[in-house]
Structures are given as C-alpha cells and as structure tokens.
Enzyme design. Structure first.
Site, PDB file in Angstrom:
ATOM      1  N   SER A  68       0.842  -1.199   0.000  1.00 43.32           N
ATOM      2  CA  SER A  68       0.000   0.000   0.000  1.00 43.32           C
ATOM      3  C   SER A  68       0.876   1.247   0.000  1.00 43.32           C
ATOM      4  O   SER A  68       2.073   1.165   0.248  1.00 43.32           O
ATOM      5  CB  SER A  68      -0.901   0.007   1.232  1.00 43.32           C
ATOM      6  OG  SER A  68      -0.150   0.433   2.349  1.00 43.32           O
ATOM      7  N   LYS A  69       0.249   2.380  -0.251  1.00 39.81           N
ATOM      8  CA  LYS A  69       1.054   3.606  -0.318  1.00 39.81           C
ATOM      9  C   LYS A  69       1.645   3.942   1.049  1.00 39.81           C
ATOM     10  O   LYS A  69       2.684   4.567   1.135  1.00 39.81           O
ATOM     11  CB  LYS A  69       0.251   4.767  -0.888  1.00 39.81           C
ATOM     12  CG  LYS A  69      -1.028   5.106  -0.163  1.00 39.81           C
ATOM     13  CD  LYS A  69      -1.708   6.259  -0.883  1.00 39.81           C
ATOM     14  CE  LYS A  69      -2.967   6.680  -0.147  1.00 39.81           C
ATOM     15  NZ  LYS A  69      -3.614   7.829  -0.769  1.00 39.81           N
ATOM     16  N   ARG A  70       0.981   3.483   2.107  1.00 37.58           N
ATOM     17  CA  ARG A  70       1.504   3.753   3.455  1.00 37.58           C
ATOM     18  C   ARG A  70       2.735   2.884   3.783  1.00 37.58           C
ATOM     19  O   ARG A  70       3.508   3.223   4.658  1.00 37.58           O
ATOM     20  CB  ARG A  70       0.445   3.499   4.519  1.00 37.58           C
ATOM     21  CG  ARG A  70      -0.813   4.268   4.319  1.00 37.58           C
ATOM     22  CD  ARG A  70      -0.919   5.463   5.257  1.00 37.58           C
ATOM     23  NE  ARG A  70      -2.050   6.267   4.845  1.00 37.58           N
ATOM     24  CZ  ARG A  70      -1.985   7.456   4.290  1.00 37.58           C
ATOM     25  NH1 ARG A  70      -0.820   8.044   4.126  1.00 37.58           N
ATOM     26  NH2 ARG A  70      -3.061   8.108   3.919  1.00 37.58           N
ATOM     27  N   ASP A  71       2.867   1.757   3.096  1.00 36.64           N
ATOM     28  CA  ASP A  71       4.012   0.886   3.376  1.00 36.64           C
ATOM     29  C   ASP A  71       5.324   1.612   3.126  1.00 36.64           C
ATOM     30  O   ASP A  71       6.308   1.370   3.815  1.00 36.64           O
ATOM     31  CB  ASP A  71       3.977  -0.378   2.497  1.00 36.64           C
ATOM     32  CG  ASP A  71       2.904  -1.335   2.956  1.00 36.64           C
ATOM     33  OD1 ASP A  71       2.622  -1.357   4.166  1.00 36.64           O
ATOM     34  OD2 ASP A  71       2.334  -2.045   2.109  1.00 36.64           O
ATOM     35  N   PHE A  92       6.430   5.195  -4.963  1.00 38.93           N
ATOM     36  CA  PHE A  92       5.947   6.033  -6.054  1.00 38.93           C
ATOM     37  C   PHE A  92       7.131   6.407  -6.944  1.00 38.93           C
ATOM     38  O   PHE A  92       8.239   6.539  -6.435  1.00 38.93           O
ATOM     39  CB  PHE A  92       5.310   7.314  -5.503  1.00 38.93           C
ATOM     40  CG  PHE A  92       4.010   7.061  -4.804  1.00 38.93           C
ATOM     41  CD1 PHE A  92       2.824   7.002  -5.522  1.00 38.93           C
ATOM     42  CD2 PHE A  92       3.965   6.849  -3.440  1.00 38.93           C
ATOM     43  CE1 PHE A  92       1.622   6.743  -4.893  1.00 38.93           C
ATOM     44  CE2 PHE A  92       2.764   6.586  -2.796  1.00 38.93           C
ATOM     45  CZ  PHE A  92       1.587   6.530  -3.528  1.00 38.93           C
TER      46      PHE A  92
END
Ligand code: GLU
Length: 511
Positions: free
Chosen positions: A264-267, A276
């Site tokens: 996930s982007k939070r990882d 990203f």
C-alpha cells in the site's frame, strides 16, 4: 501474433501514480513495442469526486521519466481522440440507451437514503453481502417496477442512474492470458451503475465503450479488475461487440516486502522506501510521499526491477535494457501469484546500473546536488570522483554523502576511532610521512603506495598502525575507495596539510 496490437494504460487521475500502475504501464508498453503496436494513454476521469488537480501531470511526467512514451494520448492526440474521458462525455449516453432499449439496462431512481435502508434490510434477509441484483431489484424504485408514465415523469423530475441488468444466475466465462479460463456466476455480481444522472458514465461503461472505439486489442491491468471483467464481457455481448472484444490479461498483485498482503502507499512511509516513481506533495502531509527519482534511483534500474515483478524471462539473466526487455517480454511468462516488492532487490538493481555508468555520466546526474551543497568542482574532477566512488554507491545521493572530503576541507572526522588508534609516540614518524607525501611527484597511485609502504616499513611501524590514521586524516573515515587513488585525486599537498592538521588537533582531543 498477427493481429494489430493496440494497448492502453488507463489511469484515473486520483493522486500520485502508485508503483503498481507504473508496472501495468510497462507491461502494456513492452507488449506494444514487441509487436510494433500502439501504446495509448487514456485518462479515466469520469469520477469528478475523486479528481485530484495535478494528478494527470504527475502521471505523464512519471511515465516520461521512466522512458515509457505514448503513441496516442492527451498530449500526442491520435485518430481515436479525445483521450480524456471527461472530453468524451457525449459519446456514452447512446450506448446506455441501446442497452435500455434491448432490456439489458434500466433506470433507477432510488435515493441514497432508501438504498442505505434497503442494504440494512438485505443484510438481515440474505446470508451474503447485500447488493442491488436480480434478487432485490424488484423491491426498488426503477423502470422495471414503475409504469412507463411514472418513468417518463420521474426522468424529468428526479435524479437517476442507469444500471446494468445482470442475468439472475448465469456463468460468464472468459479467457485470461495469465489465468486461463475464468468463470463468474452473475448471482455473485451486482447491477452496476453504468451512467449517472449528470450524463457521466461510470468506469465500466466508459472503459468498455472506449476500448471498443479505440480498437484496443489487449486489456492488461491489475488483478483488482478481474471481477469487473465479467461485467465488461456482458457489456460487450449486450452491445453486440463480443466478436471484437479485447483479450484480457490481469497482472498479479504486488505484495508487501514480507509477502503478507498488498503493497500500500503507506508501506513506503512505514518501511522507509519509496513506492511512487516521483515525489508527491499533498496539502495533507500524511499523503505526501518521496519518489524513486528523488531518492536517487535511476529510471532504467527501476524499470528493470519492475519488469521482474510478476514476469521472468525463463533464464538466469537479470539485467535487461529496455530494448532487451522488449525482445524478451511475453505475457505467457507472467505469473498468477503475487510478486513481493523487495526493496533490497531494487537497491541491488540500482547499484548494478550505477556501476556501469562512466564517471562523466554519474557526474551529470549529481552535478546539481553538488552545486546545492555549495561545492564547485571542475567537470573533470567531479567525473574522476564519481568514477572512484561508483562501485560503492547504491543511489546517486551517496556520492554527495560519502564524497564530502573530495570537495571541501570541512568534512566530518571519525575522531573516536582516531583516538583509539592514536599513539603519540608515532607522531614524528607520521609527520615525516606527511612530508614525504607532500613532496612525492607521480601520476601513478601504485608508485605512491610503494613509497608510503616503504617509508612505514623503514620507520619500524606496522601498516595497521599508520594507514588507518592516514585515512581518517584524509577522508575522515575508515571506509572509502582505495586510499592512494583518493590521495592522488585530492592532491598530495592537500593531503600533507590534512595529516598535519589532524596531528596538531590530536593534542587537543579529550583523552
Ligand atoms: N481507470 C482504471 C484504473 O484506474 C483502469 C482499469 C483498466 O485498465 O481497465 O486503474
């Protein structure tokens, strides 16, 4: 493959493009280029509520940085434009109408509150997740339960959506290039909204209509779209386009580094690694992320790494240029099972790419950071430093971090180690060595090495007693590239001065 290959990358501009999106774009690109096909960018911006300013520019910039260039798209144009769905709004309603005429879709007038209330009821009544479908649609306010006059009246006065009428219980089958035969029973699927009251299509209708109108041959996208494909297959069938339906390939999930669950982007934030391609600045700091570009990765290394997330060439070869990937790529070598996002692996790839660059190439990449640090080395000197450091760096900024002593006298020194190793009785011998280094004239680092080592042997000291002292004096640390090449590059006069300075300071060091 004799067919003309036309593939599209179809992101929704809802924020920064996740690395999984870049992988999807890459696999589309590779297939297109391998078969002299066409790679298309289509911006799927029909959901106005999720529109994020700047996201489209981000996507375009990120893919350009990665070397994924489009043949058709909002910037390039092309014969099937426009390539932004919001600009194609007028094209979709006619197909929703066709579906309604043929009895495959219907108008729904339910309010958000009545839907919410019904969902609660369904939860109690049915033993599975409650949806709008063949079991429930006849309880709702829609053109299937209202008279024609009521419908005509409501169309003028109420807000409405158009829903796809899913068969009650029918197996929808399709072949996925990666997964083989896939079957969904329509009883598991809901009557998806295909057109909203404002005339905007939803993803499902717009996606199918555009893939048809743009003559897309292969739909390559993430696994999360697999169940939607059953809806899409029915849309193709109901619209009479099944004969020209694209082939589907659903790419495996990208998993967290420990393999437990989807990345996930939070990882990225949690594990201290980018997920990203480029940094994204968001008004909400929690939604701001650092990108691979800003973290000092090379786009070619990132592409090489991403190619291996779910694909492998079937050989031992790991390093692939884009051209080699195009040659080797084949959807039949894409696996079904999730691919672990291994940060050590991308670092390894990056290291291999940096190692293979010339000093000049590396210098070009770091020149602006070197300048921002306030240093002004000549081009040749910077290239020589980069060349000397290149086997020891993982990302570009390592040159700035590890190479401070090449650019300034004001570099950090590991005085703790110095104190531990420093023996005041060796002071005269080391000062003598500094003199010799200052006077030595040579262009050859091995010549310098012999001179220094002979001197140490003659003074009765061991190499281990002297060389670490020299290293700390000259570079501030015990780590680093070959000491003699380092000294040659910095200049022997300067090295002499650095040694003298550290010896002078040694008397001031607290015991
Ligand atoms: N707009 C969808 C997305 O954001 C596209 C999915 C597809 O490729 O069909 O991922």
């Amino acid at each position: 493959m004799h067919q003309t290959i036309r593939v599209r990358f179809a992101p929704s501009p809802t924020g920064a493009l996740h690395i999984g999106g870049v992988r999807t774009a890459l696999f589309n690109y590779l297939l297109a280029k391998k078969h002299n096909g066409t790679f298309i960018l289509r911006i799927e911006d029909t959901d106005q509520n999720r529109f994020v300013p700047g996201a489209e520019d981000y996507i375009i910039e990120a893919l350009a940085w990665c070397g994924l260039h489009f043949d058709e798209g909002p910037m390039q144009g092309g014969p099937y434009g426009p390539y932004r769905q919001s600009e194609r709004k007028h094209m979709y309603a006619q197909f929703a109408d066709q579906l309604i005429q043929k009895g495959h879709a219907y108008y729904a007038f339910d309010t958000a509150e009545s839907l919410e209330q019904k969902r609660e009821e369904w939860k109690l009544k049915f033993d599975h997740s409650a949806t709008y479908n063949a079991l429930t649609r006849m309880e709702m306010k829609n053109s299937l339960t209202m008279s024609e006059a009521e419908v005509n009246e409501a169309l003028l006065t109420e807000s409405y959506t158009v829903r796809l009428k899913m068969p009650a219980s029918e197996d929808v089958r399709f072949t996925d290039i990666i997964r083989g035969e896939v079957t969904f029973n329509t009883s598991e699927l809901d009557d998806k909204i295909i057109l909203k009251g404002d005339g905007m299509p939803t993803y499902h209708l717009a996606n199918v209509v555009d893939d048809y109108l743009m003559k897309i041959s292969h739909v390559i996208r993430g696994e999360e779209w697999l169940s939607s494909t059953a809806h899409h297959v029915l849309l193709y069938r109901f619209l009479g386009w099944e004969q020209v339906m694209p082939q589907f390939a659903h790419l495996p999930l990208i998993l967290k580094p420990d393999g437990k669950g989807k990345l996930s982007k939070r990882d990225g934030v949690k594990l201290g690694m980018p997920v990203f391609p480029l940094s994204w600045e968001d008004p909400n700091p929690e939604d701001s992320f650092i990108g691979f570009r800003e973290a000092g990765f090379d786009p070619d290394a990132l592409i090489n790494f991403l190619a291996f997330l779910g694909w492998n060439p079937g050989t031992e070869q790991e390093i692939f240029s884009m051209d080699e990937l195009i040659q080797a790529f084949d959807l039949s070598h894409v696996s079904k099972s999730g691919a672990r996002f291994d940060f050590d692996k991308i670092k390894w790839f990056n290291q291999q790419y940096l190692k293979n660059q010339t000093g000049e190439e590396l210098a070009e990449k770091v020149a602006s950071s070197i300048k921002s640090a306030g240093w002004n080395p000549s081009e040749n000197y910077l290239a020589a430093v980069c060349f000397l450091l290149r086997d020891r760096i993982i990302v570009y900024p390592d040159i700035v971090r590890d190479g401070v002593y090449f650019f300034t006298e004001d570099f950090p020194k590991d005085t703790d180690t110095f104190k531990k190793k420093w023996n005041p009785e060796h002071k005269d011998a080391i000062l003598g060595l500094a003199d010799l280094i200052g006077k030595w004239e040579t262009n050859d680092s091995t010549d310098l090495e012999h001179a220094v080592k002979d001197y140490i042997a003659n003074s009765g000291l061991g190499l281990g007693q002297v060389l670490p002292m020299l290293r700390i004096a000259i570079a501030g640390t015990l780590k680093g590239p070959d000491l003699f090449q380092t000294m040659m590059l910095i200049g022997l006069q300067k090295c002499k001065a650095r040694i003298q300075k550290l010896i002078d300071e040694s008397s001031l060091l607290p015991a």
